[in-house]
Write an enzyme that holds these catalytic residues in place. Sequence first.
Site, short mmCIF file in Angstrom:
data_model
loop_
_atom_site.label_atom_id
_atom_site.label_comp_id
_atom_site.label_asym_id
_atom_site.label_seq_id
_atom_site.Cartn_x
_atom_site.Cartn_y
_atom_site.Cartn_z
N CYS A 116 26.43 -30.50 -65.84
CA CYS A 116 25.09 -31.09 -66.05
C CYS A 116 24.32 -30.44 -67.19
CB CYS A 116 24.27 -31.03 -64.76
SG CYS A 116 24.89 -32.16 -63.51
N HIS A 256 16.36 -31.64 -66.26
CA HIS A 256 17.55 -32.33 -65.73
C HIS A 256 17.15 -33.03 -64.43
CE1 HIS A 256 21.50 -33.32 -64.47
NE2 HIS A 256 21.57 -32.41 -63.52
N ASN A 286 21.20 -38.92 -60.68
CA ASN A 286 21.68 -37.85 -61.55
C ASN A 286 22.81 -38.38 -62.43
OD1 ASN A 286 22.78 -35.59 -62.71
ND2 ASN A 286 22.90 -34.39 -60.82
O1 UT7 Z 1 23.09 -31.67 -61.10
C1 UT7 Z 1 23.90 -30.57 -60.86
C2 UT7 Z 1 23.43 -29.66 -59.83
N1 UT7 Z 1 23.21 -30.31 -58.58
C3 UT7 Z 1 22.06 -30.20 -57.94
O2 UT7 Z 1 21.16 -29.58 -58.48
C4 UT7 Z 1 21.94 -30.73 -56.55
C5 UT7 Z 1 21.41 -29.66 -55.62
N2 UT7 Z 1 21.37 -30.04 -54.20
C6 UT7 Z 1 20.58 -31.01 -53.73
O3 UT7 Z 1 19.92 -31.72 -54.46
C7 UT7 Z 1 20.45 -31.15 -52.23
O4 UT7 Z 1 21.06 -30.04 -51.63
C8 UT7 Z 1 21.05 -32.45 -51.64
C9 UT7 Z 1 20.21 -33.63 -52.05
C10 UT7 Z 1 22.47 -32.62 -52.11
C11 UT7 Z 1 21.02 -32.37 -50.11
O5 UT7 Z 1 19.70 -32.14 -49.63
P1 UT7 Z 1 19.40 -30.97 -48.62
O6 UT7 Z 1 17.97 -31.04 -48.28
O7 UT7 Z 1 19.88 -29.68 -49.22
O8 UT7 Z 1 20.24 -31.37 -47.36
P2 UT7 Z 1 21.34 -30.52 -46.57
O9 UT7 Z 1 22.62 -30.53 -47.31
O10 UT7 Z 1 20.74 -29.21 -46.19
O11 UT7 Z 1 21.49 -31.39 -45.28
C12 UT7 Z 1 20.42 -31.51 -44.33
C13 UT7 Z 1 20.86 -32.48 -43.26
C14 UT7 Z 1 22.25 -32.18 -42.68
O12 UT7 Z 1 22.23 -32.51 -41.31
P3 UT7 Z 1 22.06 -31.36 -40.19
O13 UT7 Z 1 23.21 -30.41 -40.41
O14 UT7 Z 1 20.73 -30.74 -40.47
O15 UT7 Z 1 22.13 -32.14 -38.94
C15 UT7 Z 1 23.14 -33.13 -43.42
O16 UT7 Z 1 24.30 -33.45 -42.70
O17 UT7 Z 1 20.94 -33.80 -43.79
C16 UT7 Z 1 22.24 -34.33 -43.57
N3 UT7 Z 1 22.60 -35.18 -44.68
C17 UT7 Z 1 22.24 -36.47 -44.79
N4 UT7 Z 1 21.56 -37.27 -43.96
C18 UT7 Z 1 21.35 -38.54 -44.35
C19 UT7 Z 1 23.30 -34.84 -45.81
N5 UT7 Z 1 23.39 -35.90 -46.62
C20 UT7 Z 1 22.75 -36.92 -46.01
C21 UT7 Z 1 22.52 -38.26 -46.35
N6 UT7 Z 1 21.80 -39.03 -45.50
N7 UT7 Z 1 22.95 -38.80 -47.52
#
Ligand code: UT7
Length: 329
Positions: A116, A256, A286
């Site tokens: 990225c 970004h 993204n």
């Molecule tokens: O561009 C290159 C670099 N990349 C980035 O900068 C991306 C960085 N990361 C992120 O933007 C975020 O971590 C994400 C958007 C990918 C995820 O958001 P988050 O707030 O960190 O969610 P999480 O992974 O901590 O998941 C929270 C909960 C989980 O459920 P439990 O374990 O709390 O029950 C996940 O299973 O949300 C769940 N979850 C979803 N729920 C509905 C994960 N993905 C989804 C989804 N829809 N698509």
Amino acid sequence: MSKITAAITAVGAYVPEDVLTNKMLESMVDTNDEWITSRTGIKERRILKKEGEGTSYLAIKAAENLIEKSGIDPKTIDLVIVSTATPDMKAATTAAYTASQIGATNAFSYDLEAACSSFLYGMSTASAYIESGRYKRVLLIGADKMSSMINYTDRATCIIFGDGAGAVLFEPNTEGLGYQNEYLRSDGVGREFLRAKFGGSSYPTTPEALANHEHEVFQDGKHVFKYAVSNMADAAAKILEKNNLSKDDIAWLVPHQANKRIIDATANRIELDPEKVMMNIHKYGNTTSATLPLCLHDYENQLKKGDNIIFAAFGGGFTWGSIYLKWAY
Ligand code: UT7
């Protein structure tokens, strides 16, 4: 003789017509519009569905848009850099095909890959060629067909990425406008948390890897988020400090577009008003190497000569950094 700086003198962009909305994703994986919007800021993204077309298709369209808008003769371009994480194919550089297709027949060309941060690093490379006096016209394109390496059964990644391309032209400037300074970094710790493992030279693709989607993007979102927030915000703060700039000196932040929460954290760290922050993540998601030039394209009409602009990015590897540039038109 006055010092030569490297100014952006033209911008172009392209996104495919096909839209993948949050609602559509609800029927593909266990997710919902409310979750995606509140956690990422994304509402929809564009997907290139043309049979047999890859990243070069997007890159060519963005470059053609720039050439048409600026009226430059493509034969006068010295170098074409395609910043991308999704080249058309291995070994044959996507940039060479792109340059030929747009008529840049006097240019040499190559791809630049830093996930990225590819476009951010490409800005550094393109500027250095101009500042040294070696070349007069460098076309830098950021293009990615992310849909080519996304697992559309993995809700943790498929909601984030989209396809798109943007292009900028770097030319010499003697008014002190254009590229001013940079703060660029990388840390190999990142390959554990964000990667497409199989298909690379360490892990040739196997039938098992294909069946398990291990040739597609894996992301440990939580970890990447933590690193992204602190490093992108730090990089933005460092470039201000390095150049004795206060928040009032800054006209625009071009961040970004990975997650609205990361963008907000970066803007907050340098205490920038939200109206000075370029944001189009809701429309495109993204797009990896294309996020920065797509922002420039969308906000081009609001930019003024002399505006102080801070670019900041964070990506796989890990790779990250910030760049300070003065707008030249
Ligand atoms: O561009 C290159 C670099 N990349 C980035 O900068 C991306 C960085 N990361 C992120 O933007 C975020 O971590 C994400 C958007 C990918 C995820 O958001 P988050 O707030 O960190 O969610 P999480 O992974 O901590 O998941 C929270 C909960 C989980 O459920 P439990 O374990 O709390 O029950 C996940 O299973 O949300 C769940 N979850 C979803 N729920 C509905 C994960 N993905 C989804 C989804 N829809 N698509």
